[in-house]
Design a protein around this motif. Structure first.
Motif, PDB file in Angstrom:
ATOM      1  N   GLY A  51      79.125  41.424 -37.541  1.00  0.00           N
ATOM      2  CA  GLY A  51      78.836  41.830 -36.159  1.00  0.00           C
ATOM      3  C   GLY A  51      79.724  41.089 -35.176  1.00  0.00           C
ATOM      4  N   MET A  52      79.331  41.144 -33.880  1.00  0.00           N
ATOM      5  CA  MET A  52      80.176  40.542 -32.856  1.00  0.00           C
ATOM      6  C   MET A  52      79.321  40.068 -31.680  1.00  0.00           C
ATOM      7  N   GLY A  53      79.628  38.902 -31.135  1.00  0.00           N
ATOM      8  CA  GLY A  53      78.860  38.394 -29.996  1.00  0.00           C
ATOM      9  C   GLY A  53      79.768  37.854 -28.915  1.00  0.00           C
ATOM     10  N   MET A  54      79.845  38.584 -27.805  1.00  0.00           N
ATOM     11  CA  MET A  54      80.645  38.112 -26.664  1.00  0.00           C
ATOM     12  C   MET A  54      79.759  37.913 -25.438  1.00  0.00           C
ATOM     13  N   THR A  55      78.830  38.866 -25.212  1.00  0.00           N
ATOM     14  CA  THR A  55      78.109  38.938 -23.942  1.00  0.00           C
ATOM     15  C   THR A  55      77.107  37.797 -23.773  1.00  0.00           C
ATOM     16  N   GLU A  56      77.207  37.110 -22.642  1.00  0.00           N
ATOM     17  CA  GLU A  56      76.216  36.077 -22.316  1.00  0.00           C
ATOM     18  C   GLU A  56      75.458  36.484 -21.047  1.00  0.00           C
ATOM     19  N   GLY A 106      77.479  36.878 -17.798  1.00  0.00           N
ATOM     20  CA  GLY A 106      78.607  37.799 -17.698  1.00  0.00           C
ATOM     21  C   GLY A 106      78.957  38.431 -19.029  1.00  0.00           C
ATOM     22  N   GLY A 107      79.103  39.745 -19.010  1.00  0.00           N
ATOM     23  CA  GLY A 107      79.483  40.474 -20.215  1.00  0.00           C
ATOM     24  C   GLY A 107      80.901  40.992 -20.115  1.00  0.00           C
ATOM     25  N   SER A 108      81.159  41.805 -19.078  1.00  0.00           N
ATOM     26  CA  SER A 108      82.521  42.317 -18.905  1.00  0.00           C
ATOM     27  C   SER A 108      83.488  41.157 -18.693  1.00  0.00           C
ATOM     28  N   ASP A 109      83.047  40.213 -17.878  1.00  0.00           N
ATOM     29  CA  ASP A 109      83.899  39.059 -17.570  1.00  0.00           C
ATOM     30  C   ASP A 109      83.568  37.933 -18.545  1.00  0.00           C
ATOM     31  N   PHE A 133      73.385  40.578 -28.960  1.00  0.00           N
ATOM     32  CA  PHE A 133      73.903  40.197 -30.277  1.00  0.00           C
ATOM     33  C   PHE A 133      73.319  41.220 -31.241  1.00  0.00           C
ATOM     34  N   SER A 134      74.027  42.351 -31.355  1.00  0.00           N
ATOM     35  CA  SER A 134      73.461  43.441 -32.161  1.00  0.00           C
ATOM     36  C   SER A 134      73.601  43.136 -33.641  1.00  0.00           C
ATOM     37  N   ALA A 135      72.721  43.778 -34.391  1.00  0.00           N
ATOM     38  CA  ALA A 135      72.713  43.652 -35.855  1.00  0.00           C
ATOM     39  C   ALA A 135      72.722  42.191 -36.300  1.00  0.00           C
ATOM     40  N   GLY A 152      82.863  47.550 -23.504  1.00  0.00           N
ATOM     41  CA  GLY A 152      83.619  47.736 -22.267  1.00  0.00           C
ATOM     42  C   GLY A 152      83.131  48.976 -21.543  1.00  0.00           C
ATOM     43  N   SER A 153      82.423  48.769 -20.425  1.00  0.00           N
ATOM     44  CA  SER A 153      81.847  49.928 -19.731  1.00  0.00           C
ATOM     45  C   SER A 153      82.914  50.654 -18.904  1.00  0.00           C
ATOM     46  N   GLY A 154      82.514  51.803 -18.331  1.00  0.00           N
ATOM     47  CA  GLY A 154      83.458  52.758 -17.753  1.00  0.00           C
ATOM     48  C   GLY A 154      84.512  52.143 -16.837  1.00  0.00           C
ATOM     49  N   ASN A 155      84.068  51.375 -15.857  1.00  0.00           N
ATOM     50  CA  ASN A 155      85.051  50.817 -14.914  1.00  0.00           C
ATOM     51  C   ASN A 155      86.026  49.876 -15.619  1.00  0.00           C
ATOM     52  N   ILE A 156      85.490  49.116 -16.548  1.00  0.00           N
ATOM     53  CA  ILE A 156      86.350  48.155 -17.266  1.00  0.00           C
ATOM     54  C   ILE A 156      87.422  48.909 -18.051  1.00  0.00           C
TER      55      ILE A 156
HETATM   56  C1  FAD Z   1      72.308  48.317 -26.883  1.00  0.00           C
HETATM   57  C2  FAD Z   1      73.348  47.312 -26.557  1.00  0.00           C
HETATM   58  C3  FAD Z   1      73.859  46.521 -27.582  1.00  0.00           C
HETATM   59  C4  FAD Z   1      74.846  45.588 -27.302  1.00  0.00           C
HETATM   60  N1  FAD Z   1      75.333  44.818 -28.326  1.00  0.00           N
HETATM   61  C5  FAD Z   1      76.269  43.872 -28.060  1.00  0.00           C
HETATM   62  C6  FAD Z   1      76.764  43.036 -29.103  1.00  0.00           C
HETATM   63  O1  FAD Z   1      76.423  43.185 -30.278  1.00  0.00           O
HETATM   64  N2  FAD Z   1      77.647  42.068 -28.780  1.00  0.00           N
HETATM   65  C7  FAD Z   1      78.076  41.878 -27.500  1.00  0.00           C
HETATM   66  O2  FAD Z   1      78.863  40.987 -27.259  1.00  0.00           O
HETATM   67  N3  FAD Z   1      77.615  42.659 -26.490  1.00  0.00           N
HETATM   68  C8  FAD Z   1      76.733  43.651 -26.745  1.00  0.00           C
HETATM   69  N4  FAD Z   1      76.261  44.435 -25.724  1.00  0.00           N
HETATM   70  C9  FAD Z   1      76.617  44.100 -24.353  1.00  0.00           C
HETATM   71  C10 FAD Z   1      77.604  45.023 -23.685  1.00  0.00           C
HETATM   72  O3  FAD Z   1      78.861  44.945 -24.300  1.00  0.00           O
HETATM   73  C11 FAD Z   1      77.624  44.619 -22.202  1.00  0.00           C
HETATM   74  O4  FAD Z   1      76.358  44.918 -21.665  1.00  0.00           O
HETATM   75  C12 FAD Z   1      78.714  45.310 -21.435  1.00  0.00           C
HETATM   76  O5  FAD Z   1      79.972  44.873 -21.860  1.00  0.00           O
HETATM   77  C13 FAD Z   1      78.581  45.079 -19.912  1.00  0.00           C
HETATM   78  O6  FAD Z   1      78.413  43.730 -19.624  1.00  0.00           O
HETATM   79  P1  FAD Z   1      77.207  43.242 -18.689  1.00  0.00           P
HETATM   80  O7  FAD Z   1      75.939  43.801 -19.244  1.00  0.00           O
HETATM   81  O8  FAD Z   1      77.283  41.782 -18.554  1.00  0.00           O
HETATM   82  O9  FAD Z   1      77.455  43.936 -17.305  1.00  0.00           O
HETATM   83  P2  FAD Z   1      78.500  43.447 -16.139  1.00  0.00           P
HETATM   84  O10 FAD Z   1      79.695  42.834 -16.763  1.00  0.00           O
HETATM   85  O11 FAD Z   1      77.709  42.656 -15.179  1.00  0.00           O
HETATM   86  O12 FAD Z   1      78.883  44.837 -15.525  1.00  0.00           O
HETATM   87  C14 FAD Z   1      77.986  45.599 -14.718  1.00  0.00           C
HETATM   88  C15 FAD Z   1      78.736  46.811 -14.173  1.00  0.00           C
HETATM   89  O13 FAD Z   1      79.798  46.380 -13.345  1.00  0.00           O
HETATM   90  C16 FAD Z   1      80.999  47.017 -13.721  1.00  0.00           C
HETATM   91  N5  FAD Z   1      82.101  46.095 -13.430  1.00  0.00           N
HETATM   92  C17 FAD Z   1      82.323  44.860 -13.933  1.00  0.00           C
HETATM   93  N6  FAD Z   1      83.458  44.348 -13.429  1.00  0.00           N
HETATM   94  C18 FAD Z   1      83.973  45.256 -12.584  1.00  0.00           C
HETATM   95  C19 FAD Z   1      85.135  45.326 -11.754  1.00  0.00           C
HETATM   96  N7  FAD Z   1      86.030  44.329 -11.740  1.00  0.00           N
HETATM   97  N8  FAD Z   1      85.340  46.434 -11.005  1.00  0.00           N
HETATM   98  C20 FAD Z   1      84.473  47.460 -11.048  1.00  0.00           C
HETATM   99  N9  FAD Z   1      83.357  47.456 -11.803  1.00  0.00           N
HETATM  100  C21 FAD Z   1      83.106  46.373 -12.568  1.00  0.00           C
HETATM  101  C22 FAD Z   1      80.846  47.321 -15.194  1.00  0.00           C
HETATM  102  O14 FAD Z   1      81.669  48.426 -15.575  1.00  0.00           O
HETATM  103  C23 FAD Z   1      79.376  47.666 -15.267  1.00  0.00           C
HETATM  104  O15 FAD Z   1      79.194  49.031 -14.947  1.00  0.00           O
HETATM  105  C24 FAD Z   1      75.306  45.424 -25.981  1.00  0.00           C
HETATM  106  C25 FAD Z   1      74.796  46.223 -24.968  1.00  0.00           C
HETATM  107  C26 FAD Z   1      73.848  47.168 -25.241  1.00  0.00           C
HETATM  108  C27 FAD Z   1      73.325  48.016 -24.127  1.00  0.00           C
END
Ligand code: FAD
Length: 554
Positions: A185-190, A193-196, A221-223, A429-433
Motif C-alpha cells: 500500500g501507500m501512505g502520504m496523506t496526513e 495536508g494531503g495534496s501538499d 492509509f488504505s488497505a 491527486g484530486s482534480g485541481n492538483i
Molecule cells: C477513500 C480514500 C482512501 C484514501 N487512501 C489513501 C491512502 O491509502 N494513502 C494516502 O496517502 N492517501 C489516501 N487518501 C487521501 C487522498 O489522497 C487525499 O484525500 C487527497 O490527496 C486530497 O488531500 P486532502 O484530503 O488533504 O485535501 P486538500 O489537500 O486539503 O485539498 C482539498 C481541496 O483543495 C484542492 N486544492 C489543493 N491545493 C490546491 C491549489 N493549489 N489550487 C487549487 N486547489 C487546490 C484539492 O484539489 C482539493 O479539492 C485517501 C482518500 C480517500 C477519500
C-alpha cells in the motif's frame, strides 16, 4: 389459502444482467486492445471476460460491499493485533485478481522489464475487473504502482519480489518470506495536508545499522492489511520515501497502530484507516530528501489505474442502462425506441467509448520507453485522471436515472458505482492538483508540448470541429499564456482533443465512425456550445449506429 396479489403478476421488469462475457461484448475495448499493442492477450482477456461476468461474481461484489471490513485492534487477551476481518467475498475477488495478475503481471519478467504490450493488456483486464467491484482494486493498484518504485532496490528485489510477483493471494499476517503472495500500500496523506505533502510532519531517524525508525501518523492509509506500505517521512535532508513492512524482518509486528477505519461514502468493501507510527522500522527507498519523486513513480501508475478503473465503471453503467432500456416499456414503447432516451444512451455510450480509448492509449504509453511516449504520458496521465474521473461521476448518475427508481436501490450495482466514482477523482491527486500538474508539464517541457501536438496531428482533416479545437489548443500552448485559473479549461480541451483524435483515427466501422463524429460534433463544438448534461447531442448523433455498437449481447 388467500394469495398475495402484488407478487403474482410482475411484468415489465428488467431481467437481471449477468453471465455475459465482458470482453467479447465490448467492441470498443476489443479494438483498443488491438490498436494499443496488446493483441496477443486477446485469448486471455476473452477467458477473463467470461469469468468476470458471472452472476456469482457480481454477487460477491455486492456482498463484499454490504459487509464492510471490521478492525480488531485487540485480541481477547487485550493484546494489540490490528487485524482486519473481511467478508469471504472480498477474499474470493482478491483471489481472482491475483490469479489474473492484475496486481503485478507487467513486472513479472525476470529482468524486471515489462513485456511488449504488458501494461495495455493488464489495463484491459483491469478495466473489466472494475466493472465488477472496485474496493478490491485499491490494494491491487497500489501493489502494481509500488513495484515500479521498489524494483531497483537490491534488498527488496531479493527478499520481497519473489513473494510479490506471483499469481497467488495470501491474506495471512505473517512475514513475507513465508508467503505465497503479497500486497503493498501507500501512505502520504496526513491530517494537516494531503495534496501538499510538504506539510508532512512524520519523522524518520537513521539507526546505526542503516535502517530508520518512523514516528508520526497517516490520516488516510488504505488497505492496512497489506504486507508493507511506501510512506513519506521527514529526515534532516527533507521528505524521504520509506518501505514500511507490517512485520519486521524477524517476524515481530512493526510499530504501526491502526486507530480506526474511515466511514466512507463508497468504496465500502475496502478498508481505509488512520494509523499512528511508533518507532516503526523502515527501509529507505531512493535517496534521502528525494521522497516525492520516488513515491510519485508509484503515483503515476495508480493515476493510470484511476483512469482505467473509471472507464471500467463507466462501461458497466452504460451496459446496465442499455440492458434496462432494451427491456423496459413506458408509454407503450420500449425505452430504447424513444427518441429522447436514445439521445441519452448514445451520448453515454460515446463518453464510455472515449474513456476506454483514452485509458488504453495511455496504458500503451507506459509500455514504451521512447522519449516521446514518456513526454506524452507526463502530461496525459494527470489530464486523463482529471477529466475521465469527473465524467465518470456524471455518467454514473445519468445511467442510474435510466433505470428509474430501481437504479437507486442497493440491489442494482449503479447506486454503488455512483458512490464509488468520486473517490477516483479525489485520491491520488484530486482534480485541481491534476490540472496544475498538467500546466507544469506543458510549461516546463518542450518535449511534452511537442509530443502532445504530434500525437494529435494525424486526426487533422477528419472533422471540422476537431480542426478548429486543435487550432485553439495549439495557439494557447504556443502563446505560453497558461495560468492556474484556466487550468481546468485547458485540461478539458487537451483531453477531449486527445479522445477525439483516438476515435477519429480508429473509425473503421460504421458504428465507430458514428461514435467519433458524435464525439466531435458535441464535445468539440465551440460554436453552438455543448450542452451541460448528457442527452443534448440531438440530431448531431447517429443514434442507431452508436447503439448497435454500444453493447453486443452474448
Ligand atoms: C477513500 C480514500 C482512501 C484514501 N487512501 C489513501 C491512502 O491509502 N494513502 C494516502 O496517502 N492517501 C489516501 N487518501 C487521501 C487522498 O489522497 C487525499 O484525500 C487527497 O490527496 C486530497 O488531500 P486532502 O484530503 O488533504 O485535501 P486538500 O489537500 O486539503 O485539498 C482539498 C481541496 O483543495 C484542492 N486544492 C489543493 N491545493 C490546491 C491549489 N493549489 N489550487 C487549487 N486547489 C487546490 C484539492 O484539489 C482539493 O479539492 C485517501 C482518500 C480517500 C477519500
Amino acid at each position: 389459502m388467500e394469495r398475495i396479489p402484488a407478487s403474482d403478476a410482475v411484468f415489465n421488469q428488467t431481467p437481471p444482467l449477468a453471465d455475459y462475457n465482458l470482453f467479447t461484448t465490448d467492441p470498443a475495448l476489443k479494438e483498443a486492445v488491438q490498436r494499443e499493442g496488446a493483441e496477443s492477450a486477446a485469448p486471455e482477456l476473452t477467458l477473463a471476460g467470461a469469468a468476470l461476468g458471472t452472476a456469482v461474481n457480481f454477487e460477491h461484489a455486492r456482498l463484499a460491499n454490504r459487509n464492510p471490513p471490521i478492525l480488531h485492534a485487540f485480541n481477547v487477551q487485550g493484546e494489540r493485533i490490528d487485524s482486519l476481518e473481511f467478508h469471504p467475498s472480498w477474499h474470493v475477488l482478491m483471489q481472482g485478481i491475483a490469479a489474473r495478475g492484475y496486481h503485478t503481471s507487467p513486472w513479472a519478467r525476470v529482468d524486471g522489464r515489462a513485456a511488449t504490450g504488458a501494461h495495455a493488456a493488464r489495463a484491459a483486464g483491469y478495466l473489466m475487473q472494475a466493472q465488477v467491484e472496485c474496493g478490491t482494486l485499491c490494494p491491487t493498484t497500489m501493489t502494481y504502482g509500488a513495484i515500479a518504485a521498489m524494483r531497483r532496490d537490491p534488498w527488496l528485489q531479493r527478499d520481497w519480489m519473489p513473494h510479490l510477483l506471483t499469481r497467488e493471494y495470501d491474506a495471512r499476517d505473517i512475514p513475507i518470506g513465508h508467503k505465497r503472495g503479497g500486497l503493498i500500500g501507500m501512505g502520504m496523506t496526513e491530517k494537516q495536508g494531503g495534496s501538499d505533502v510538504r506539510a508532512n510532519t512524520s519523522r524518520a531517524l537513521r539507526c546505526a545499522d542503516g535502517s530508520y525508525r518512523i514516528t508520526g501518523h497517516k490520516w488516510f492509509f488504505s488497505a492496512p492489511q497489506c504486507d508493507a506500505h511506501l510512506v513519506l517521512a521527514r529526515t534532516d535532508r527533507g521528505l524521504s520515501c520509506f518501505f514500511l513492512p507490517r512485520r519486521l524482518p524477524d517476524g515481530r509486528r512493526n510499530g504501526i497502530y491502526v486507530q480506526r477505519l474511515k466511514d466512507k461514502l463508497g468504496n465500502r468493501s475496502n478498508a481505509s484507516s488512520e494509523v499512528e507510527f511508533v518507532d516503526a522500522w523502515a527501509h529507505l527507498l531512493g535517496a534521502e530528501g528525494r521522497g516525492i519523486p520516488t513515491i510519485l513513480e508509484m503515483g503515476t501508475y495508480t493515476r493510470l489505474d484511476c483512469v482505467t478503473g473509471t472507464a471500467g465503471m463507466m462501461r458497466q453503467a452504460v451496459v446496465q442502462a442499455v440492458h434496462h432500456a432494451r427491456h423496459r416499456q413506458a408509454f407503450g414503447r420500449l425505452l430504447i425506441d424513444q427518441p429522447l432516451m436514445q439521445s441519452v444512451l448514445a451520448d453515454l455510450a460515446i463518453e464510455s467509448e472515449a474513456a476506454t480509448a483514452l485509458a488504453m492509449r495511455l496504458a500503451r504509453a507506459f509500455d514504451s520507453d521512447t522519449d516521446e511516449e514518456i513526454a506524452l504520458r507526463r502530461a496525459l496521465t494527470s489530464a486523463a485522471k482529471f477529466w475521465v474521473c469527473k465524467r465518470g461521476c456524471e455518467l454514473a448518475a445519468e445511467a442510474m436515472e435510466v433505470l428509474g427508481g430501481n437504479g437507486y436501490t442497493e440491489e442494482m450495482p449503479l447506486a454503488r458505482m455512483a458512490r464509488e466514482m468520486p473517490v477516483n477523482s479525489i485520491w491520488e491527486g484530486s482534480g485541481n492538483i491534476m490540472c496544475l500538474d498538467v500546466l507544469r508539464a506543458f510549461g516546463k517541457s518542450a518535449a511534452t508540448r511537442g509530443a502532445v501536438l504530434h500525437a494529435l496531428t494525424p486526426a487533422l482533416g477528419r472533422h471540422r470541429n476537431f480542426d478548429a479545437a486543435f487550432e485553439r489548443f495549439a495557439a494557447s500552448v504556443g502563446a505560453g499564456t497558461l495560468n492556474e485559473a484556466h487550468a481546468r479549461r485547458f485540461t478539458q480541451l487537451f483531453v477531449t482533443l486527445m479522445q477525439g483524435s483516438l476515435l477519429l483515427n480508429a473509425a473503421a466501422s460504421v458504428g465507430a465512425r458514428a461514435a467519433a463524429e458524435g464525439f466531435c460534433a458535441t464535445r468539440l463544438d465551440f460554436e453552438a456550445g455543448w450542452g451541460a448534461v448528457f442527452g443534448t447531442g440531438g440530431a448531431a448523433l447517429d443514434v442507431n449506429a452508436i447503439m448497435d455498437r454500444a453493447w453486443i449481447e452474448n
